[in-house]
Design a protein around this motif. Structure first.
Motif: not given
Length: 983
Positions: A759-763
């Motif tokens: 899971w890659n997340a970018q905020l």
């Protein structure tokens, strides 16, 4: 002679050894989970020879001599290398993912770049996968929504073919160009929005503050998103300064795809889908009491004559489920000296309104050739043909556009044609919008050729010195043909209602070219210091010529311009020539301290003094403390600061007092216009300070970027009133300044990382605040349609995007101006959240976007109130006293307070969502990689805004008033089925 024979014999005997000494190597490139990495670049160190991995991650090549080092690179992974000293057939090279994208190379100058970990400014990068990897995109501008911080994006229409405004880090001009500068493979890319002459019928600009009301598209829409490898957004002046007098609005650098050495790679892609109205408002329900109250006895007679029957006109106008087709073919490959890439895309998208749509065919060829050991050539060519039917929407003052006519017509009036195809007149308005939709034409056709080239002469290259001389340039040439046909049979054209039919044919021919010559010298004295020096000159020429022919009093059904009783011609020419130089020095000490200083000097024919150079300096410094701290969990800790200046030209022709034609007693001539030019006019200048901190932990599985900036935009240009004693009434002057300051925060994380699940997340979170810091003229209103409906006000010490209007006893009214402040177009903040989840062969991508506050001037509701058609007309949610229904309350407010017309434009939406599955390669005998998927755009939308979409505006490309709507073409949501095959 005897010695010569012995030497020749020795060469012949030993030649087979040194000619044929070589090592054959084959193997596989994999990631940390032993999954093969396809299309990774495998090159022999200090050589152009190499190959790329196939769909199974395998490669093979031959190393001359007794061995060497293989350099392996791939986007998203850390570069690695492998020593090879003996033949092998099972070499396994493992690459570690570059979680924080620190190995990513970003632009630092016109001919230099560096690792992202070393840059001293905030970097906005959109990769090919982020751009189109989830959902097929019709245009580049639409694909950028929500994908990088620091941008405010709004659309000037939901019509097919693009057309948006991008403002980077706030307002940078009051009347000048507000769009960033686009550079495509080194070519300055024209992004003009060109009107079609539709105002001749709509009279939209008669009362409005701008001419950008004709639903124009942007020319960046011509660029094929499928061709793009990456986009870099230079938001700050410290990065944009190297582009000088055109860069105060920011720079968008587009790099298209190139081939890699290795066997040919063939990509086939097909997507089909449908788009539909983003949001339905519904129709007002009617009864005899409501009809009598709104339309009186005559309206009641019409209602009864039709038996009280109603029609779903919202579905009739906006209810088309437009079929979307996207076909893609690309071939790439190369050898150690040559690489090539060729791509073709065909799009055919139907709009949500009948007879609207967008069709585009794009061809691209990129070729890179190592001519000799010291000379490299690169050539790119792009041809685009597009055809857009955008309809007749947005504001008008004649009641004839489809949007205005629709909201003005109650659902119980029949507008349908009879059995012979004859449309009835609208008894309650000047236009039968159904007749206008079916019989009028609104088309724009583009033919565009983009050519670019780059030659690199490697003068010196050794362990200490690297000197290159680079020549590059490009030509951007296109023709835009617009066609507006309003046949004489239309209700508002016949029987003396109009001009007995009208043809508006526009032709724009644009030729832009740019040329640069520069030298780049890198000194590496092997003491930890690396010096990179670059300097050069460039020239930019622009020539845009638009001619609009308007023919009226048409003869029958003729559509030739000469088949008319009256013809008039208007021509607009924009010609400019810019010349400049630049110089820059970069110093890198062991990737720990990185400093840059540079300057650009520009002169232009658009300045008051065409020979005067204006200078734009830049400075930056970054300190990477990671190696000094020696903390095992700490992957990166970098502080950075940057300062830069950039410019923006005055509106074309502002330095001159224009001449206007006149006919007096049959004699033609010219008279001086009422607007005075200013020969001393200076370009607008931006000065920006940027400070930031970048940090990463756990091998950058968690990383954060924090940026604070303060941007002062000085010498803003306005058309102001001048004393009539001068002989003029208005004139152009440098009279204002604006300050923007803001914060941008980016968080990247890999919360889950197992063998099968990732899971890659970018905020991203960002906000900007602006205020006017200088104003040499009295405060004034600008944009929109006046204080009674809400307008923008430029006032010292206040935000340039504040929205004011007349107020009543319930509003806080300024006694000096008799105006109340009702809102601000600037949002409180934006937040985007991008997620990529892979599980085995499945991949899920979700992009969400939340905009908090930021107000629009919504005049669509008021117009529908006047027609009695508002879907919420009979609700009671606006009147503070709870007495009047919404429609009556808004009508009663008109002329007394602008409060109900200014609405909160907050929203939350899932911009893109996609689920795909990659078939096991064994199913296709390792020959092909096959991927299928489903994706959607804007499928989930949450907002209270009382219209179709808070992002759509009538003035999207205007500098200030980009949050005003008057019955625009609504936005769409879409879903797609995708399949791609790679050989």
């Amino acid at each position: 002679m005897q010695n010569y024979k012995r030497l020749l014999l020795l060469i012949c005997l030993t030649a087979p050894v040194w000619v044929f000494a070589q090592i054959n190597v084959s193997g596989t490139v994999v990631d940390s989970k032993n999954n093969p990495i396809q299309f990774a670049s495998v090159k022999i160190k200090n050589s152009n020879a190499g190959t790329s991995t196939d769909a199974s991650g395998k490669f093979s090549l031959t190393i001359p001599g007794k061995g060497g080092v293989l350099d392996v690179t791939f986007v998203g992974y850390k570069a690695t290398s492998a020593n090879v000293s003996a033949p092998t057939t099972d070499l396994v090279i493992t690459m570690q993912e570059d979680v924080g994208h620190l190995e990513e190379v970003v632009v630092t100058g016109l001919a230099s770049s560096t690792k992202r970990a070393n840059v001293a400014h905030a970097v906005g990068v959109v990769s090919a996968k982020q751009l189109v990897g989830t959902t097929p995109q019709a245009t580049v501008d639409a694909a950028l929504y929500g994908k990088f911080p620091g941008a405010t994006i709004s659309s000037n229409s939901g019509a097919p073919g693009g057309g948006i405004s991008i403002k980077l880090r706030g307002i940078t001009s009051l009347v000048g160009n507000s769009q960033p500068l686009f550079i495509v493979d080194g070519v300055y890319y024209d992004n003009s929005s060109i009107n079609s002459g539709q105002n001749f019928i709509s009279k939209a600009a008669n009362q409005g503050s701008t001419n950008f009301q004709e639903n124009p598209s942007n020319r960046i829409a011509d660029l094929d998103p499928e061709d793009i490898e990456r986009i870099e957004i230079l938001k700050g002046a410290s990065t944009a300064a190297i582009y000088g007098a055109r860069a105060s609005t920011g720079v968008v650098i587009v790099t298209t795809k190139k081939g890699k050495s290795g066997k040919p790679r063939i990509e086939l892609g097909q997507s089909i889908g449908w788009q539909m109205q983003l949001r339905k408002l519904g129709m007002r329900t009617w009864d005899t009491a409501k009809v009598r109250a709104t339309y009186g006895a005559s309206g009641l007679t019409l209602y009864n004559a039709n038996g009280g029957k109603t029609y779903n006109y919202e579905d009739e106008l906006y209810g088309v489920h437009g079929f979307m087709n996207n076909t893609r073919v690309a071939v790439s490959g190369g050898s150690d000296k040559t690489s090539y890439y060729a791509g073709m895309t065909y799009q055919d998208n139907q709009g949500i309104v009948k007879h609207t749509g967008y069709r585009k065919t794009s061809f691209r060829v990129n070729l890179d050739q190592a001519v000799t050991k010291f000379l490299d050539l690169s050539v790119n060519a792009n041809y685009v043909e597009s055809n857009a039917d955008r309809g007749y929407f947005n504001n008008d003052n004649t009641g004839t556009s489809m949007g205005v006519a629709y909201v003005s017509t109650p659902s119980w009036v029949s507008l349908y044609p009879d059995a012979n195809g004859n449309y009835p007149n609208n008894p309650l308005g000047p236009s039968n919008w159904m007749q206008t939709r079916d019989l009028s034409k609104h088309n724009e056709t583009v033919n565009r050729m983009l050519l670019g080239g780059r030659a690199t002469w490697k003068v010196i290259k050794n362990n200490m010195h690297d000197l290159k001389i680079i020549a590059l340039g490009g030509i951007d040439y296109y023709t835009l043909n617009t066609k507006e046909i309003f046949p004489q049979v239309l209700q508002f054209e016949k029987n003396g209602n109009g001009t007995n039919g009208a043809l508006l044919y526009g032709t724009t021919v644009t030729r832009n070219d740019n040329y640069s010559a520069l030298a780049v010298y890198e000194l590496n004295p092997n003491n930890g210091m690396i010096f990179t020096t670059q300097a050069g000159v460039n020239a930019i020429n622009n020539n845009l010529n638009t001619i609009v022919n308007t023919a009226t009093q048409l003869i029958g059904t003729q559509t030739n311009i000469d088949q008319a009783g009256a013809i008039q011609v208007e021509e607009n020419r924009i010609i400019s020539k810019d010349r400049g130089f630049f110089a820059q020095e970069e110093v890198n000490y062991k990737d720990m301290v990185i400093g840059t200083v540079g300057i650009r000097g520009d002169k232009s024919s658009r300045n008051g003094n065409a020979d005067k150079l204006y200078y734009y300096p830049k400075f930056s410094l970054a300190f990477n403390a990671t190696s000094l701290l020696d903390v095992k969990a700490l992957s990166l800790l970098k502080v950075r600061g940057a300062y830069g200046e950039a410019g923006n030209f005055a509106p074309f022709g502002a330095i001159y007092s224009p001449l206007v034609p006149i006919n007096f007693n049959g004699t033609t001539g010219s008279i001086v216009d009422v607007t005075r030019g200013d020969a001393n006019l200076k370009p607008e200048k931006q000065k920006e300070l940027e400070l930031g901190l970048d940090a990463g932990v756990l091998n950058n599985r968690i990383s954060v970027e924090f940026t604070w900036y303060k941007k002062d935009v000085e010498d803003l240009i306005l058309k102001v009133q001048v004393p009539t004693s001068t002989g003029f009434s208005t004139g152009w002057q440098n009279v204002a300044a604006i300050q923007n300051h803001g914060v941008e925060i980016g968080l990247n994380a890999v919360p889950v990382l197992t063998k099968d699940l990732r899971w890659n997340a970018q905020l991203n979170w960002w906000k900007n605040t602006a205020k006017v810091t200088r104003l040499d003229v009295p405060a004034f209103n600008v944009g929109a349609f006046g204080a009674s409906l809400g307008t923008y006000r430029i006032e010292k010490g206040k935000s340039p995007t504040q929205i004011v209007g007349i107020g009543d006893a319930n509003d806080k009214v300024d006694p000096l101006t008799n105006l109340a402040t009702f809102g601000n177009a600037e949002p409180d903040f934006n937040l985007s959240f991008n997620n990529n989840v892979t599980w085995k062969n499945f991949e899920l991508n979700v992009l969400m976007h939340w905009k908090q506050h930021g107000d629009n001037i919504n005049l669509s509701s008021l117009l529908s109130d006047f027609g009695g058609t508002s879907a919420d007309y009979d609700k009671k949610s606006l009147d503070p006293k709870g007495i009047l229904v919404n429609g009556d309350y808004r009508i009663a407010s008109f002329g007394h307070t602008a409060r109900p017309f200014v609405e909160d434009a907050s929203y939350f939406r899932v911009r893109e969502i996609g689920l795909s599955y990659t078939f096991p390669k064994e199913l296709f005998k390792d020959i092909a990689r096959v991927k299928i998927g489903f994706s959607g755009r804007n499928l989930i939308n949450v907002f209270k805004y009382n219209s179709y979409d808070p992002e759509v505006s009538n003035f999207g490309i205007d500098a200030i008033s980009s949050n005003v709507e008057v019955t625009p073409f609504p936005s769409s949501k879409s879903f797609h089925f995708n399949v791609s095959v790679t050989f």
